[in-house]
Design a protein around this motif. Sequence first.
Motif, mmCIF file in Angstrom:
data_model
loop_
_atom_site.group_PDB
_atom_site.id
_atom_site.type_symbol
_atom_site.label_atom_id
_atom_site.label_comp_id
_atom_site.label_asym_id
_atom_site.label_seq_id
_atom_site.Cartn_x
_atom_site.Cartn_y
_atom_site.Cartn_z
ATOM 1 N N LEU A 1 -72.105 -20.375 -40.028
ATOM 2 C CA LEU A 1 -73.325 -21.068 -40.439
ATOM 3 C C LEU A 1 -73.030 -22.561 -40.624
ATOM 4 N N TRP B 1 -76.578 -24.407 -44.241
ATOM 5 C CA TRP B 1 -76.173 -23.791 -45.511
ATOM 6 C C TRP B 1 -76.782 -24.555 -46.686
ATOM 7 N N VAL C 1 -80.469 -23.716 -46.945
ATOM 8 C CA VAL C 1 -80.682 -22.372 -47.500
ATOM 9 C C VAL C 1 -80.452 -22.382 -49.007
ATOM 10 N N THR C 2 -79.335 -22.923 -49.432
ATOM 11 C CA THR C 2 -78.978 -22.866 -50.861
ATOM 12 C C THR C 2 -79.868 -23.756 -51.721
ATOM 13 N N ARG D 1 -70.004 -19.569 -47.984
ATOM 14 C CA ARG D 1 -70.667 -19.836 -46.700
ATOM 15 C C ARG D 1 -70.122 -18.928 -45.611
ATOM 16 N N ALA E 1 -71.722 -15.592 -46.125
ATOM 17 C CA ALA E 1 -73.112 -15.695 -45.681
ATOM 18 C C ALA E 1 -73.190 -15.652 -44.155
ATOM 19 N N SER E 2 -72.236 -16.284 -43.490
ATOM 20 C CA SER E 2 -72.200 -16.274 -42.026
ATOM 21 C C SER E 2 -71.989 -14.852 -41.509
ATOM 22 N N ILE F 1 -75.246 -12.934 -41.686
ATOM 23 C CA ILE F 1 -76.152 -13.282 -40.581
ATOM 24 C C ILE F 1 -75.661 -12.653 -39.281
ATOM 25 N N LEU G 1 -80.698 -15.056 -52.101
ATOM 26 C CA LEU G 1 -79.813 -15.450 -51.003
ATOM 27 C C LEU G 1 -79.899 -14.440 -49.861
ATOM 28 N N ARG G 2 -79.935 -13.166 -50.205
ATOM 29 C CA ARG G 2 -80.051 -12.119 -49.185
ATOM 30 C C ARG G 2 -81.337 -12.291 -48.381
ATOM 31 N N LEU H 1 -81.098 -15.528 -46.122
ATOM 32 C CA LEU H 1 -80.191 -15.335 -44.995
ATOM 33 C C LEU H 1 -80.791 -14.366 -43.977
ATOM 34 N N TYR I 1 -83.203 -16.373 -41.962
ATOM 35 C CA TYR I 1 -82.462 -17.240 -41.039
ATOM 36 C C TYR I 1 -81.961 -16.414 -39.852
#
Length: 360
Positions: free
Chosen positions: A245, A250, A253-254, A272, A275-276, A279, A331-332, A335, A338
């Motif tokens: 990501l 990032w 998103v945050t 991050r 998180a990547s 995704i 966050l879920r 993401l 995204y």
Amino acid sequence: MGFIAASWPRSRYLLEPDLLDCVNAYFRAGKNSPADRHNRVSLMNTAPADAAVCGALIGVADSLLFATNSEQRIMSLFEVSFGTHDSRMSWFRFFARHQGTCSQQLREILKPLVKATPATVDRFVPRGPGFAPHHIPAFLEQDWHDRFIRPASIPLDQRIVRRCAAIQLVCRAAHCDTHEAALLLGIPIDKIPAGIDDERFWIGARDAPTDFRIAMTELGLHVGEHRDRLPDYQRRRDFLRNWVLPPNDWREVTAQLPRTIGKQPILDDRKRQVASIFIWTRVTGGEHLFAPRPLEHDQPHHIRQAWAARRPTTWHQLAGRSDPGPHYATLRRLLGEYADDLAEEIDADALPANWHTRPR
């Protein structure tokens, strides 16, 4: 080589990953050339001038000709290469031009097609399972598992069964062995359970091998019937190889996360990276254990160890818990949104040309 060119990109599963980019760039450049309408015949008839591309295609051609199931595999390429009446005419012109240089082995394989006519050639093409390798996610969809495999009560960890099922579906579609299927799906060879085709693999459960084969047959029929609704998972895997990501994304998103009372959550590169992975799994249908981790790999050894130790906990908070706190729940969701947008852009070929070079 002509078959491989005609069936591209469906034949890309035959290539080693480190050769894929240069070969794909060659075919994409041809597709975008001014003589686009002649591209198919040109690519079939002309060897690439680039040594790496030409060598890659020669290597694949050699492996196909000398495979134990070469007839099945070459005929399956025919099926995805010449699926319409017009393209079947291309086949007859192609063979007429090159038959003098075909090997005897290839002549024998193609004999039924050579003697056919464009109108009758269909009955000589062996029908496969109705789907192609690119229709299969590397980690079998949960819904597919629950509908077709769970009722069989396979006495193995569900994660292993889903991994094995994806491999088996690709084996059926590509007429390849388990190692080739795993390579296509991005599953490390050492993560294929030993003896996957051996009844001892099933921990002594007498009916499990038969139950699994029946379940896979039923699932294969289902995938074949719904293949037009399935994404090209191989295309997505290709796009997201070694992906992370981008930092600007990032931050965007945050910035939407809720503020918490007291100590704020850490939003560093370690998170991050996780998180990547989230995704990547959503877009490619892959198993998170095998997701690319370029940020982590760029760290010094002691940092990589620290990240690896904390990764399971963060992953469980982000993807495993049914009741995460406000931070991870939001966050879920972000993401996931995204990932859905990214998948849509990949499928539509709407990403900019420099997309792969975006900063980490």
